[in-house]
Design a protein around this motif. Structure first.
Motif, mmCIF file in Angstrom:
data_model
loop_
_atom_site.group_PDB
_atom_site.id
_atom_site.type_symbol
_atom_site.label_atom_id
_atom_site.label_comp_id
_atom_site.label_asym_id
_atom_site.label_seq_id
_atom_site.Cartn_x
_atom_site.Cartn_y
_atom_site.Cartn_z
ATOM 1 N N TYR A 93 -0.557 24.590 -50.400
ATOM 2 C CA TYR A 93 0.807 24.911 -49.989
ATOM 3 C C TYR A 93 1.304 26.241 -50.559
ATOM 4 C CZ TYR A 93 5.819 24.641 -49.355
ATOM 5 O OH TYR A 93 7.108 24.920 -49.033
ATOM 6 N N LEU A 94 1.227 26.415 -51.862
ATOM 7 C CA LEU A 94 1.711 27.650 -52.480
ATOM 8 C C LEU A 94 0.617 28.662 -52.764
ATOM 9 C CD1 LEU A 94 4.344 26.175 -54.965
ATOM 10 C CD2 LEU A 94 4.752 27.253 -52.736
ATOM 11 N N LYS A 95 -0.625 28.175 -52.918
ATOM 12 C CA LYS A 95 -1.755 29.079 -53.157
ATOM 13 C C LYS A 95 -3.037 28.364 -52.755
ATOM 14 C CE LYS A 95 -2.027 27.699 -57.961
ATOM 15 N NZ LYS A 95 -1.833 28.068 -59.320
ATOM 16 N N ASP A 96 -4.092 29.114 -52.559
ATOM 17 C CA ASP A 96 -5.382 28.551 -52.164
ATOM 18 C C ASP A 96 -6.044 27.919 -53.386
ATOM 19 O OD1 ASP A 96 -7.915 27.956 -51.272
ATOM 20 O OD2 ASP A 96 -8.227 29.887 -50.286
ATOM 21 N N ASN A 97 -6.208 26.602 -53.348
ATOM 22 C CA ASN A 97 -6.821 25.856 -54.448
ATOM 23 C C ASN A 97 -8.271 25.482 -54.178
ATOM 24 O OD1 ASN A 97 -4.694 25.542 -56.441
ATOM 25 N ND2 ASN A 97 -3.618 24.359 -54.876
ATOM 26 N N SER A 98 -8.882 26.080 -53.159
ATOM 27 C CA SER A 98 -10.240 25.711 -52.756
ATOM 28 C C SER A 98 -11.252 25.851 -53.883
ATOM 29 C CB SER A 98 -10.679 26.556 -51.558
ATOM 30 O OG SER A 98 -9.840 26.318 -50.454
ATOM 31 N N GLU A 99 -11.192 26.940 -54.634
ATOM 32 C CA GLU A 99 -12.148 27.141 -55.731
ATOM 33 C C GLU A 99 -11.973 26.086 -56.815
ATOM 34 O OE1 GLU A 99 -12.424 31.118 -57.253
ATOM 35 O OE2 GLU A 99 -12.454 31.986 -55.238
ATOM 36 N N LYS A 100 -10.736 25.633 -57.033
ATOM 37 C CA LYS A 100 -10.491 24.601 -58.045
ATOM 38 C C LYS A 100 -11.147 23.288 -57.649
ATOM 39 C CE LYS A 100 -6.175 26.459 -59.832
ATOM 40 N NZ LYS A 100 -4.749 26.207 -60.077
ATOM 41 N N VAL A 101 -11.139 22.965 -56.362
ATOM 42 C CA VAL A 101 -11.775 21.728 -55.900
ATOM 43 C C VAL A 101 -13.262 21.750 -56.246
ATOM 44 C CG1 VAL A 101 -12.403 20.368 -53.866
ATOM 45 C CG2 VAL A 101 -10.104 21.345 -54.057
ATOM 46 N N ILE A 102 -13.916 22.845 -55.932
ATOM 47 C CA ILE A 102 -15.353 22.971 -56.211
ATOM 48 C C ILE A 102 -15.611 22.958 -57.716
ATOM 49 C CG2 ILE A 102 -17.386 24.440 -55.904
ATOM 50 C CD1 ILE A 102 -16.253 22.985 -53.335
ATOM 51 N N ARG A 103 -14.783 23.661 -58.472
ATOM 52 C CA ARG A 103 -14.927 23.695 -59.930
ATOM 53 C C ARG A 103 -14.743 22.295 -60.530
ATOM 54 N NH1 ARG A 103 -12.088 28.052 -60.961
ATOM 55 N NH2 ARG A 103 -10.076 27.030 -61.131
ATOM 56 N N LEU A 104 -13.732 21.561 -60.063
ATOM 57 C CA LEU A 104 -13.522 20.201 -60.550
ATOM 58 C C LEU A 104 -14.715 19.312 -60.225
ATOM 59 C CD1 LEU A 104 -9.768 19.689 -59.644
ATOM 60 C CD2 LEU A 104 -10.747 19.602 -61.945
#
Length: 119
Positions: free
Chosen positions: A88-99
């Motif tokens: 919504y406010l920023k692209d969190n795609s890399e965080k998903v993969i990192r998690l």
């Protein structure tokens, strides 16, 4: 309409885990998860858990950004993990993969199935 917007990334994992204690110790999992939430600048809004007779557990960690959910089967040495973060406010795609990588490391897991869904 903005055609470049993507609502988020959803990672679905089925993992094989040799150390059954990791599949039965919900408190350690929650502590690790809370650390990862803080490290990734995410925001928890609630946690619901249930420990099953026989040792498995399930947990749903609701985030402002969406959720992290787990269900363990110690009798089979397996778990399923569901990580979804919205953009919504920023692209969190890399965080998903990192998690996902952090949880694989935490469980010392072998990946049985991994599905990434770009929403």
């Amino acid at each position: 309409m903005n055609d470049s917007y993507t609502p988020g990334k959803h990672l679905l994992l089925t993992l094989q885990v040799e150390d059954v204690l990791l599949l039965t110790t919900i408190d350690s999992f929650l502590e690790f998860t809370k650390q990862q939430i803080d490290l990734n600048n995410l925001h928890s809004v609630g946690i619901v858990t249930h420990a099953f007779e026989g040792g498995g557990f399930t947990a749903a960690v609701c985030l402002m950004e969406s959720h992290i959910c787990i269900h363990t089967w110690p009798e089979f040495g397996q778990l399923t993990l569901d990580i979804y973060l919205c953009n919504y406010l920023k692209d969190n795609s890399e965080k998903v993969i990192r998690l996902g990588e952090c949880f694989k490391d935490y469980f010392h897991a072998v990946v049985m199935n991994e599905t990434v869904v770009n929403r």
